[in-house]
Motif scaffolding. Structure first.
Motif, mmCIF file in Angstrom:
data_model
loop_
_atom_site.group_PDB
_atom_site.id
_atom_site.type_symbol
_atom_site.label_atom_id
_atom_site.label_comp_id
_atom_site.label_asym_id
_atom_site.label_seq_id
_atom_site.Cartn_x
_atom_site.Cartn_y
_atom_site.Cartn_z
ATOM 1 N N PRO A 2 0.843 -1.199 0.000
ATOM 2 C CA PRO A 2 0.000 0.000 0.000
ATOM 3 C C PRO A 2 0.874 1.242 0.000
ATOM 4 N N ARG A 23 -8.123 4.942 6.221
ATOM 5 C CA ARG A 23 -9.309 4.165 5.850
ATOM 6 C C ARG A 23 -9.273 3.728 4.394
ATOM 7 N N SER A 24 -8.333 4.289 3.624
ATOM 8 C CA SER A 24 -8.115 3.826 2.246
ATOM 9 C C SER A 24 -6.945 2.850 2.167
ATOM 10 N N SER A 25 -6.552 2.313 3.334
ATOM 11 C CA SER A 25 -5.526 1.266 3.435
ATOM 12 C C SER A 25 -4.109 1.783 3.195
ATOM 13 N N TRP A 26 -3.892 3.092 3.338
ATOM 14 C CA TRP A 26 -2.529 3.598 3.310
ATOM 15 C C TRP A 26 -1.819 3.227 4.621
ATOM 16 N N ASP A 27 -0.510 3.160 4.560
ATOM 17 C CA ASP A 27 0.330 3.040 5.751
ATOM 18 C C ASP A 27 0.622 4.467 6.224
ATOM 19 N N ALA A 154 -8.179 2.773 12.185
ATOM 20 C CA ALA A 154 -8.001 2.232 10.835
ATOM 21 C C ALA A 154 -6.567 1.811 10.556
#
Length: 378
Positions: A2, A23-27, A154
């Motif tokens: 990600p 919440r968009s799966s970023w680190d 998240a």
């Protein structure tokens, strides 16, 4: 893998972005030197108006409307559904422009009799009153904390430290160095100190005052309100803090971000004079509290949301220039910024650092100063 990001700053803009990316799966590593919503930030007061009206500016109207939806999705209790009333002193001024834009966008608005909204109100200097019935009052500090907490839930890592830029890296005061695909600096008034070579920001002292009033002035029964030409805004008694009055002309410069926060006696007199002028029934209400806010003002009142010009790859972004408007737009701006960072959508030129910025729409109240008589001039 990600994408990764370091977001510096846990005010409303930084927290909204950290929340959005996590919440968009970023680190995400989310850095803040104090705590989300701390009292020395531009996000430090307990409440803000949230409304769509922005004069003739449709872009901000749409973005604020989207932000309201996102605040309610975060937690419906953050928004007090009071509505916001606009006191128009001219038949063809800022409020009439806003009325046309809101109507064209399908955002509810109506002209109303203000005596039906307020227990006591002076109307002889008003051309009309425009009500946004679906606007309201935002529990602002709680909202910043809720965004920052949801980011952690998240998967974001919250880091408490002082940060400074080092090229495309972030250096912390404990010696750690943070690197990521993207670094976003969203640190409010501290942006002027860190990036004064590329940003034109004025850090100003803006006070709000709370007056003790009878229970019939409680929100949501009494709406928020704005007197654009009078350069004052306020709201009914939210959560027992009192009726809020905020003189909204640009205040004096804040020389040091570490200075004591003392309310300005001159602005207190301004707030008191307006209270007596507009709401004569509570002219003698006791002052029960005040808050010193700091605004980071851009010359044209638009945000700065742009890549740092020293890095051609778009890895470092500057986000700030809230100019008192960040809460109205924060979560919606974060949605757009994610797309801009990923280059899936072109950034908004009005928020850039170049000549594309424009000065054609007034977003802040720029109204008349109080006259020598102690009443707002008409």
């Amino acid at each position: 893998m990600p994408p990764s990001a370091v977001v510096v700053g846990a005010g409303v803009l930084g927290s909204a972005l950290a929340d959005r990316l996590a919440r968009s799966s970023w680190d995400v590593q989310h850095v803040e030197q104090y705590a989300p919503g701390h009292v020395r930030s531009g996000s430090g007061d307990e409440s803000r108006l949230i409304r769509a009206a922005h004069g003739a500016d449709a872009m901000h109207a749409r973005m604020s409307r989207r932000a309201l939806e996102l605040w309610r999705e975060l937690d419906p209790r953050l928004v007090c559904p009071s509505g916001v009333a606009w006191f128009a002193r001219r038949p063809d001024g800022w409020e009439a422009d806003a009325e046309r834009v809101l109507t064209s966008l399908g955002i509810p608005n109506e002209r109303v009799d203000p005596t039906e909204l307020f227990p006591s109100v002076r109307t002889d200097d008003l051309a009309f009153t425009l009500l946004e019935p679906e606007a309201g009052l935002l529990r602002a500090r709680d909202g910043v904390r809720a965004l920052a907490d949801r980011a952690v839930q998240a998967g974001a890592e919250r880091i408490v430290a002082v940060a400074r830029p080092d090229g495309e890296r972030v250096v912390l005061d404990d010696g750690r160095v943070l690197e990521a695909d993207h670094v976003i600096w969203a640190c409010g008034a501290w942006m002027a100190r860190l990036f004064g070579d590329v940003l034109d920001l004025r850090i100003t002292h803006q006070d709000v005052y709370y007056f003790g009033v009878p229970g019939r002035w409680a929100a949501p029964g009494v709406p928020g309100w704005v007197d654009f030409d009078g350069a004052v805004y306020g709201m009914g008694d939210l959560d027992g803090r009192g009726v809020k009055v905020g003189p909204d002309q640009e205040g004096p410069a804040i020389g040091s971000l570490d200075a004591e926060r003392r309310a300005d006696p001159t602005l207190e007199r301004t707030a008191r004079a307006y209270l007596g002028h507009r709401f004569p029934g509570i002219a003698d209400a006791p002052l029960v509290g005040s808050r010193v806010c700091q605004y980071e003002m851009t010359p044209d009142e638009h945000f700065v949301v742009a890549p740092h010009p020293a890095f051609s790859d778009g890895r470092v972004w500057l986000v700030g220039g809230g100019s008192g408007h960040a809460f109205k737009h924060g979560p919606a701006l974060a949605e757009r910024l994610e797309r801009w960072i990923l280059a899936s959508e072109a950034p908004e030129p009005a928020f850039g650092l170049g000549p594309e910025r424009h000065h054609d729409v007034q977003l802040r109240t720029g109204g008349s100063p109080l006259s020598g008589s102690g009443e707002p001039s008409g």
